[in-house]
Design a protein around this motif. Structure first.
Motif, PDB file in Angstrom:
ATOM      1  N   GLY A   1      29.655  58.424  67.500  1.00 50.45           N
ATOM      2  CA  GLY A   1      29.530  56.977  67.551  1.00 50.45           C
ATOM      3  C   GLY A   1      28.062  56.622  67.623  1.00 50.45           C
ATOM      4  N   TRP A   2      27.688  55.537  66.997  1.00 52.30           N
ATOM      5  CA  TRP A   2      26.276  55.180  66.913  1.00 52.30           C
ATOM      6  C   TRP A   2      25.881  54.293  68.076  1.00 52.30           C
ATOM      7  N   VAL A   3      24.712  54.578  68.644  1.00 51.12           N
ATOM      8  CA  VAL A   3      24.123  53.736  69.672  1.00 51.12           C
ATOM      9  C   VAL A   3      22.738  53.347  69.200  1.00 51.12           C
ATOM     10  N   LEU A   4      22.477  52.060  69.063  1.00 52.53           N
ATOM     11  CA  LEU A   4      21.175  51.588  68.617  1.00 52.53           C
ATOM     12  C   LEU A   4      20.389  51.145  69.825  1.00 52.53           C
ATOM     13  N   GLU A   5      19.193  51.637  69.936  1.00 49.71           N
ATOM     14  CA  GLU A   5      18.425  51.312  71.114  1.00 49.71           C
ATOM     15  C   GLU A   5      16.955  51.171  70.772  1.00 49.71           C
ATOM     16  N   PRO A   6      16.299  50.076  71.167  1.00 51.39           N
ATOM     17  CA  PRO A   6      14.870  49.948  70.931  1.00 51.39           C
ATOM     18  C   PRO A   6      14.123  51.048  71.644  1.00 51.39           C
ATOM     19  N   SER A   7      13.139  51.625  70.976  1.00 53.51           N
ATOM     20  CA  SER A   7      12.367  52.705  71.570  1.00 53.51           C
ATOM     21  C   SER A   7      11.528  52.181  72.719  1.00 53.51           C
ATOM     22  N   SER A   8      11.596  52.867  73.861  1.00 51.56           N
ATOM     23  CA  SER A   8      10.800  52.477  75.015  1.00 51.56           C
ATOM     24  C   SER A   8       9.626  53.394  75.220  1.00 51.56           C
TER      25      SER A   8
ATOM     26  N   ILE B   1      20.695  38.183  66.091  1.00 49.46           N
ATOM     27  CA  ILE B   1      21.723  37.265  66.569  1.00 49.46           C
ATOM     28  C   ILE B   1      22.423  37.913  67.754  1.00 49.46           C
ATOM     29  N   PRO B   2      22.528  37.246  68.902  1.00 48.53           N
ATOM     30  CA  PRO B   2      23.178  37.845  70.076  1.00 48.53           C
ATOM     31  C   PRO B   2      24.621  38.235  69.786  1.00 48.53           C
ATOM     32  N   LEU B   3      25.059  39.306  70.405  1.00 50.24           N
ATOM     33  CA  LEU B   3      26.423  39.791  70.209  1.00 50.24           C
ATOM     34  C   LEU B   3      27.451  38.753  70.635  1.00 50.24           C
ATOM     35  N   GLU B   4      27.178  38.053  71.730  1.00 54.13           N
ATOM     36  CA  GLU B   4      28.137  37.060  72.210  1.00 54.13           C
ATOM     37  C   GLU B   4      28.368  35.955  71.180  1.00 54.13           C
TER      38      GLU B   4
ATOM     39  N   PRO C   1      20.411  54.961  59.360  1.00 55.35           N
ATOM     40  CA  PRO C   1      19.467  54.777  58.245  1.00 55.35           C
ATOM     41  C   PRO C   1      19.908  53.675  57.283  1.00 55.35           C
ATOM     42  N   GLU C   2      21.214  53.628  56.966  1.00 54.95           N
ATOM     43  CA  GLU C   2      21.706  52.594  56.064  1.00 54.95           C
ATOM     44  C   GLU C   2      21.578  51.204  56.693  1.00 54.95           C
ATOM     45  N   PHE C   3      21.832  51.132  57.995  1.00 53.06           N
ATOM     46  CA  PHE C   3      21.719  49.870  58.724  1.00 53.06           C
ATOM     47  C   PHE C   3      20.283  49.348  58.656  1.00 53.06           C
ATOM     48  N   GLN C   4      19.324  50.221  58.909  1.00 61.48           N
ATOM     49  CA  GLN C   4      17.923  49.814  58.879  1.00 61.48           C
ATOM     50  C   GLN C   4      17.501  49.423  57.464  1.00 61.48           C
TER      51      GLN C   4
ATOM     52  N   CYS D   1      22.538  42.415  64.518  1.00 57.19           N
ATOM     53  CA  CYS D   1      22.706  42.599  65.958  1.00 57.19           C
ATOM     54  C   CYS D   1      22.772  44.092  66.253  1.00 57.19           C
ATOM     55  N   ASN D   2      22.041  44.531  67.265  1.00 57.11           N
ATOM     56  CA  ASN D   2      22.080  45.938  67.669  1.00 57.11           C
ATOM     57  C   ASN D   2      22.209  46.057  69.181  1.00 57.11           C
ATOM     58  N   GLU D   3      23.083  45.249  69.760  1.00 56.62           N
ATOM     59  CA  GLU D   3      23.307  45.281  71.195  1.00 56.62           C
ATOM     60  C   GLU D   3      24.533  46.126  71.529  1.00 56.62           C
ATOM     61  N   GLN D   4      24.494  46.773  72.698  1.00 60.47           N
ATOM     62  CA  GLN D   4      25.651  47.465  73.267  1.00 60.47           C
ATOM     63  C   GLN D   4      26.315  48.410  72.266  1.00 60.47           C
ATOM     64  N   ALA D   5      25.504  49.266  71.659  1.00 54.53           N
ATOM     65  CA  ALA D   5      25.997  50.298  70.750  1.00 54.53           C
ATOM     66  C   ALA D   5      26.617  49.736  69.478  1.00 54.53           C
TER      67      ALA D   5
END
Length: 844
Positions: free
Chosen positions: A460-467, A486-489, A537-540, A561-565
């Motif tokens: 499963g994919w998890v997208l996370e900004p690099s810290s 765009i926020p997930l909500e 990669p396709e998403f980006q 949107c790339n929130e919460q996986a």
């Protein structure tokens, strides 16, 4: 019947059928639980005990699940969570000193707490590190997916020691865990045999240090068989089916199985359970060359992987035929790993039939494209290859080795610093020139760019900004405006929480839902699924491409949107759906078919969009997945090209092609690109040629239900086109309205697009010119000789038709008749009103 037997075997196999695994020591912790949780069906049965006495910090809160809903979720009825770092200390002694590695499994299942809590585990983001002989950071800025995940690691062990696992929240977030497993791995499991290095980095010196590193299991597949659950695996593992990871045409492989007992000659079933070796996927040699499957077609599995990272790839084989059963026939095939040869002329046949065998490979994920595994035919045998199981583990270096490398890098940087400063003066000239060009749009970043500022997690994919500072901070995504996020909500609200009634399509990336944003904008929301064959990669790529280009005949990106996986793309809503659905899809039932004029206008619109990609941007963009489902129709049947997840930058100045792993959709895939892995914009032209015949014939590009010579649309249609019998293949619903010359020119254009070699195919600009000419022939009903070329026009044309007798190959200007189109230079004449279309008095 065979499949049914296998399913029953995998589901109801009694625990007595497998030898129980008995580790020297084990820890099974139910984190935050007030009592034990037992799984009697496990082999052997396991009991998870409360974790209190293993915590080093006693103030860590226990959070309770508000709604546990299944027997399996008993283990996830509670969790240990905190906004501060916390650790577990697990002391053990291996008196036999046999354990080279420890198996560590961490269970993460976010839930809503039963009572108000100061800790939110649904939005938790944290790091996980372990320490025994050495320290390893096994997860960084990790945010578990909402559906939950079990992460498995193999950590180097000693004869005895104190094992610590620490959960450290990111700033302003929290950390949690539902369950912890720790036990010694069987000695035969890892680095017990030879390992074959593959790929360009195969000879890298640090490969010898891999056995000292930790490993993270990212994929574990039962190839050709059903899911194998932890109850039927001696190490409590889960093996997923391989279907979601297959790449290539249907019919390229076939399933095989055996009911005979598996022979473990040199190791035990701890390596893999019987059911994995009793099922396999084999190359379907009998189908090769029959139209459905190209000759010598590889069977390929594709996996998303972190570019440049190291992986241990394990392949399981089991030959069901005894060596003497067929005299003189030995199975020989080639094995490819990470787009490179793994083992050439591999012979899996053992001295006894049904003998389990495995091969390990050290691989580095390519900088561009996915990590692939393939079995292909060898020149030494007419037999196809097969594969029973597949495991991929990511190498996680120890912190000490990482620190040593950083020290070395710093030292080298110091030595080279003087040289860099000396060369800076020479670069000043180029900097000045670059400033002059800053007004131009920044070029699309190539696939060979730096690592993305997001990372991926297994199963499963998890997208996370690099810290991490200095790492991936200059990637292509950095140049995408944050206003597109765009926020997930808001997306949940727009789609009624992704309700099924709003589902309008399903693709390789995921499901597509209709919705409306708060400002009333109607949108199509494409949400990635965990089983998606496409990934980060396709998403980006989709975001980067569509945030840079704008054209009336290209679908507009509203946001992402790339929130919460989640990986979600938001597009403008196209009311009429896909072109395919209006030709022969289920949505076309009961609707009037597209007229020939409408079909021509749709093809012209799509060709304009593709022509802009190829020539109208600062760099040549190749779509790489042109097909009828990626051409969408809006109001007035305006056609727009969609889905840019596989797009690539075309060859640079002075180059003829881009070398890349083959991607695309079977039936539309350019055979030259498939054979050579050399991509050009003529590959899009080939795919578009298939679409043209699809529009003409209104049938699928691959239809296994038809006769052998009709399965492949391209081959079948070209054959009838060359015989001059288009009435045998054209959609009968439009034959009465089609102008004969328009139809002939259209089919001739499609045939030219399908030339075997790219150099023989027209450019997309030429295709566009011909399609516009076909439309003029249809509208004006010009009478011409059947064999007269479109460039030589007789006097039969009406007086108000402007006829070009010769069209130059290029010009230095371009005009557009659409205010939304971007004006560019040096792009040819395909959109010129003077040269590319014949203007009639009626107009369009």
């Amino acid at each position: 019947m065979a499949v049914l037997v296998l399913l029953l075997l995998a589901t109801f196999l009694p625990s007595t059928a497998l030898a129980a695994f008995s580790p020297a020591f084990s820890f099974f912790l139910a984190c935050g639980a007030g009592s034990t949780v037992t799984f009697p069906r496990d082999n052997p049965a396991r009991t998870f005990t409360p974790d209190d006495r293993y915590l080093t910090t006693k103030s860590v809160a226990a959070v309770t699940n508000a709604s546990p809903n299944s027997a399996a979720s008993r283990l996830y009825a509670a969790a240990r969570a905190s906004s501060s770092a916390f650790s577990y200390r697990l002391s053990f002694s291996d008196s036999a000193g046999q354990a080279a590695f420890l198996v560590l499994r961490l269970h993460f299942f976010p839930f809503s707490p039963a009572s108000p809590s100061t800790v939110s585990i649904s939005s938790a983001r944290f790091a996980v590190s372990v320490r025994l002989q050495d320290a390893y950071t096994v997860l960084s800025s990790f945010s578990p997916p909402s559906a939950g995940v079990v992460k498995e690691f193999f950590v180097p062990a000693g004869a005895s020691g104190e094992f610590r696992v620490t959960f450290t929240p990111d700033a302003g977030s929290a950390a949690f865990v539902n369950a912890v497993e720790l036990f010694p791995a069987p000695a035969e499991l890892l680095w017990n045999g030879s390992v074959t290095p593959v790929g360009a980095g195969a000879a890298a010196p640090d490969k010898a240090a891999w056995p000292k590193d930790a490993l993270e299991t990212v994929y574990r597949l039962n190839v050709g068989g059903p899911e194998v659950t932890k109850e039927n695996d001696t190490l409590w593992r889960t093996w997923l089916p391989d279907d979601p990871f297959l790449f290539g045409p249907a019919g390229a492989s076939m399933l095989q199985n055996t009911t005979t007992a598996i022979v473990y000659a040199t190791y035990t079933r701890e390596l893999a359970p019987d059911v994995v070796y009793k099922t396999q996927r084999a190359a379907n040699v009998s189908a090769a060359g029959l139209g459905a499957v190209p000759p010598r077609f590889n069977v390929t599995w594709t996996f998303s992987a972190e570019p440049g990272s190291n992986y241990l790839v394990r392949l399981h084989f089991c030959d069901y035929e005894p060596p003497s059963s067929v005299v003189g026939v030995v199975i020989v095939f080639n094995v490819f790993v990470a787009q490179a040869i793994g083992t050439q002329d591999f012979t899996p046949t053992q001295t006894q039939a049904n003998t389990a065998l495995y091969m390990d490979y050290e691989a580095t994920a390519p900088i561009s494209g996915n990590l692939t595994v393939s079995i292909g035919m060898s020149a030494k045998s007419s037999q196809g290859g097969f594969l029973n199981g597949l495991e991929i583990m990511k190498v996680r270096p120890s912190e000490s080795r990482g620190s040593s490398r950083r020290v070395l890098i710093i030292a080298l940087s110091t030595v080279l610093g003087a040289s860099v400063l000396a060369a800076a003066a020479l670069c000043l000239f180029f900097v000045v020139r670059r400033k002059r060009r800053m007004a131009r749009p920044a070029p699309l970043e190539k696939e060979s760019s730096k690592p993305l500022p997001w990372s991926q997690e297994s199963f499963g994919w998890v997208l996370e900004p690099s810290s991490r500072s200095g790492e991936g901070t200059t990637g292509a995504m950095q140049r995408v405006s944050t206003q597109l996020h765009i926020p997930l909500e808001e997306l949940r609200s727009a789609t009624d929480n992704f309700h099924e009634r709003n589902l309008i399509g399903v693709g390789g990336f995921g499901n597509v839902y209709r919705g409306a944003l708060r400002d009333g904008t109607r949108v199509a929301v494409k949400r990635a699924t965990r089983a998606s064959r496409q990934g980060l990669p396709e998403f980006q790529t989709e975001i980067v491409v569509l945030s840079r280009i704008r054209h009336r005949h290209l679908v507009s990106l509203i946001g992402y949107c790339n929130e919460q996986a989640e990986m979600i793309l938001v597009y403008e809503y196209m009311e009429k759906g896909t072109l395919r659905s209006h030709l022969y899809g289920p949505d076309s039932d009961g609707e009037a078919p597209l007229s020939w004029k409408q079909r021509l206008e749709v093809c012209i619109g799509a060709a304009r969009g593709l022509h802009y990609l190829h020539t109208g941007y600062s760099e040549n963009i190749i779509h790489r997945d042109v097909k009828s489902t990626n051409i969408l129709l809006g109001d007035g049947f305006i056609a727009k090209v969609a889905d840019f997840g596989l797009s690539r930058i075309g060859p640079s100045f002075g180059e003829t092609h881009v070398s890349t792993a083959v991607k695309g959709s079977f039936g539309y895939l350019d055979p030259e690109y498939f054979k050579t892995q050399q991509l050009t914009d003529r590959s899009d032209v080939y795919s578009f040629g298939v679409v043209l015949f699809e529009v003409l014939c209104a049938r699928p590009v691959i239809d296994q239900a038809l006769e052998r010579d009709q399965i492949n649309l391209a081959e079948w249609a070209v054959g009838w086109q060359r015989r001059g019998q288009l009435d045998r293949i054209a959609d009968p619903r439009i034959l009465g309205e089609v102008n004969e010359n328009s139809l002939r020119k259209f089919a001739e254009t499609a045939e030219r697009c399908l030339a075997d070699y790219g150099l023989e195919r027209p450019s997309m600009g030429d295709v566009l010119w011909n399609l516009e000419y076909c439309l003029q022939l249809q509208e004006t009903h010009v009478r011409r000789d059947a064999f007269e070329d479109s460039g030589a026009v007789g006097a039969q044309f009406p007086e108000d038709v402007v006829v070009p007798r010769w069209v130059p190959l290029s010009t230095s200007f371009m005009t557009t008749d659409d205010p939304d189109d971007t004006v560019v230079t040096d792009v040819g004449v395909a959109n010129s009103k003077v040269f590319s279309q014949l203007s009639s008095g009626e107009g369009r």
